[in-house]
Design an enzyme around this catalytic site. Structure first.
Site, mmCIF file in Angstrom:
data_model
loop_
_atom_site.group_PDB
_atom_site.id
_atom_site.type_symbol
_atom_site.label_atom_id
_atom_site.label_comp_id
_atom_site.label_asym_id
_atom_site.label_seq_id
_atom_site.Cartn_x
_atom_site.Cartn_y
_atom_site.Cartn_z
ATOM 1 N N ASP B 206 5.118 -29.458 -11.702
ATOM 2 C CA ASP B 206 3.673 -29.609 -11.864
ATOM 3 C C ASP B 206 3.232 -28.863 -13.126
ATOM 4 O OD1 ASP B 206 0.710 -29.612 -11.079
ATOM 5 O OD2 ASP B 206 1.610 -30.562 -9.329
ATOM 6 N N HIS B 239 -3.813 -27.152 -11.014
ATOM 7 C CA HIS B 239 -3.196 -28.125 -10.104
ATOM 8 C C HIS B 239 -1.891 -27.580 -9.518
ATOM 9 C CE1 HIS B 239 -1.267 -32.064 -9.083
ATOM 10 N NE2 HIS B 239 -2.505 -32.454 -8.886
ATOM 11 N N ASN B 340 -3.896 -41.887 -6.068
ATOM 12 C CA ASN B 340 -5.291 -41.853 -5.624
ATOM 13 C C ASN B 340 -6.036 -43.109 -6.051
ATOM 14 O OD1 ASN B 340 -4.755 -39.261 -4.649
ATOM 15 N ND2 ASN B 340 -5.274 -38.339 -6.631
ATOM 16 N N SER B 403 -2.181 -35.471 -4.135
ATOM 17 C CA SER B 403 -1.495 -34.318 -4.721
ATOM 18 C C SER B 403 -1.455 -33.137 -3.762
ATOM 19 C CB SER B 403 -2.213 -33.860 -5.996
ATOM 20 O OG SER B 403 -1.929 -34.717 -7.061
#
Lengths: 102, 454
Positions: B206, B239, B340, B403
């Protein structure tokens, strides 16, 4: 930096020259080795380099070779024995940190 | 460094074509039915399921169960019994002879203790398991059963999970964050689990981790940046810090302020792979470098809350499928966020490739999140208003998205991986799906249901 320079060229009137520059510009590529060559990658990687793949990084555990080449060389890379696929290395983008959906 | 068990069915470099010297898959039979059937028991109903099988099928040789043999069944026992029950996963293998009476098999399918009856298929085997001497035969049977389930689950058109009836007008459930834990840890039964992820390595690929965050102080952290020109895995986005918190946050967040628990596997080893820059952007090649690094470091679980939007007409990524498949053969399971894009968008790459586990998102009523992508989803995790870590000074924050669902599944995968040394790779994926809580939502939204901790 490189992209900005090419865009600067695009402002010039000589359109034919722009196309030449774009065709010569290297693209990041992902080369997937076939199963038989994951553990015998040496000659395949050597052939890839010879056929025009630069900035080569061999991901040995998963049988992938990262590199760059001009679009005109991709077909030759695909034909090398031990190569399963040649794909463009795509860019992704997460939403901004404060976006409601991540 | 974590203690490792020598019995773990680690893959090594020699696992190649999947057909071992003792393989049970005669060449060319892969994908063909074996004539045997796999019976899946409902959660906790193994005993009554076994009784139903004996009374309905009248199995002559009796039922041999792994629970009766302390986890070991040898070939003779398997052959002698009409039925072998793999207690660990609540699945029985019924011999062709015992299953010959199709009416009886159909009757068995109506028994309340039975979740599903499916034909067993010859499968490509993962041959490293055959060289783990101690419980070789048991593992082979287990592997064949679970790889058959894997095929069924992963093949297009696989049967949908049994829906849970919801009373008219009511909701399935309603979970809330409390002072002690998040709604997601409650809904997935993490707070009731005795497992912590101890000895298991989880790589989160990430934007990195806030290395100054007090909730991770004192934890061993292995980090590697794959972003060119960036040497630190420090998270400049938030994130990554949020995802790592969900998968691997502490059992008791330190005071002050002493917040609620939000992490699934508090004692797993943290592998931080920075494959996205501080603006959240990245090349597929960086993520592949991260998978390669995780496989080389023998991480049992890889969590990837990222993806590439692909036109539905584009072929699947050969590189991600090869990477994830080769990871499975070496004991690494790659788990990715479905995306998404909502009801009209398909899965992102790499969640869309067969060897990557695709995670959809549900909210605190266990309804599918409106944003969650539809397609070949394998499993669902909590993904709406998820509380976890963010970089200092804010320290904590809420985020929503697939996520956030993905690291729930990854952290819980570490708990399952700790519970049995052979829960690795495809077997680990099967166990996660077999033990998921069925949901009323269709399989293209939530797969086999909501991930559950052991």
């Amino acid at each position: 930096v490189r992209r900005r320079r090419i865009e600067a060229f695009a402002l010039r009137p000589a359109a034919g020259r722009i196309i030449d520059i774009m065709a010569a510009r290297k693209k990041p590529l992902l080369v997937t080795l076939d199963d038989a060559h994951v553990d015998k990658a040496g000659p395949v990687v050597a052939s890839l380099k010879k056929a025009g793949l630069t900035d080569v990084e061999h991901l040995e555990a998963i049988g992938i070779v990262k590199g760059q080449a001009a679009p005109s060389k991709v077909e030759a890379l695909r034909k090398i024995r031990g190569v399963k696929a040649v794909e463009e290395d795509a860019w992704t983008q997460l939403p901004a940190p404060d976006d409601p959906i991540q | 460094m974590a203690k490792r068990t020598s019995r773990a069915p680690r893959a090594n470099g020699r696992a190649r074509n999947g057909h071992g010297p003792n393989g049970q898959d005669p060449a060319g039979n892969a994908g063909q039915p074996t004539g045997r059937f796999l019976v899946t028991f409902k959660e906790g109903a193994e005993k009554s399921g076994r009784q139903a099988m004996q009374s309905v099928l009248g199995v002559r040789g009796g039922v041999a169960a792994t629970a009766d043999y302390k986890g070991k069944l040898n070939a003779a026992e398997l052959d002698a019994a009409d039925t072998a029950v793999l207690s660990e996963i609540g699945v029985a293998i019924v011999s062709a002879g015992a299953a010959a009476d199709m009416q009886a098999v159909a009757a068995l399918g109506n028994d309340p203790a039975i979740e599903a009856i499916e034909p067993e298929y010859f499968v490509e085997v993962i041959d490293q398991l055959e060289h783990e001497a101690e419980s070789e035969t048991y593992l082979r049977g287990f592997r064949d059963a679970s790889t058959a389930i894997y095929r069924n689950l992963y093949s297009p058109g696989a049967s949908a999970p049994v829906p849970v009836p919801v009373p008219d007008g009511g909701t399935l459930a309603s979970f809330s964050d409390t002072a002690a834990f998040t709604w997601g840890l409650d809904a997935t039964r993490v707070i009731k689990s005795k497992f912590t992820g101890q000895g298991i390595r989880v790589a989160v690929l990430d934007t990195g981790l806030d290395l100054n965050h007090p909730d991770f102080q004192g934890r061993p952290i292995v980090g590697q940046s794959f972003v060119p020109g960036v040497t630190s895995v420090q998270d400049g986005h938030s994130h990554g810090t949020h995802c790592i918190g969900t998968a691997l946050g502490p059992a008791l967040p330190p005071k002050p302020p002493g917040e609620r628990r939000y992490g699934c596997a508090p004692r797993a080893e943290i592998f931080v792979g920075k494959v996205l820059n501080d603006f959240g952007g990245g090349q597929a090649g960086w993520a592949l470098m991260g998978i390669d690094w995780a496989v080389r470091n023998k991480c049992q679980v890889v969590s990837m809350s990222l993806g590439w939007i692909i036109p539905p007409t584009d072929p699947d990524s050969v590189a991600f499928e090869a990477a994830a498949h080769r990871g499975l053969l070496r004991g690494t399971l790659v788990i990715a966020a479905a995306g998404n894009e909502g009801p009209t968008g398909g899965l992102r790459s790499p969640a869309n490739v067969p060897s990557v586990m695709a995670v959809g998102a549900v909210d605190n009523t266990l309804a599918t999140a409106t944003f969650s992508s539809r397609g070949d989803v394998n499993i669902a995790g909590p993904g709406v208003r998820v509380f976890s870590t963010v970089p200092m000074a804010a320290r904590y924050g809420f985020k929503s998205g697939t996520s956030m669902a993905c690291p729930h599944v990854a952290g819980i995968a570490a708990l399952w991986a700790q519970s049995k040394p052979f829960f690795r790779g495809a077997v680990l994926a099967n166990v996660l799906m077999a033990k998921a809580r069925p949901l009323p939502a269709p399989a293209n939204q939530v797969g086999k249901g909501l991930v559950q901790a052991p």
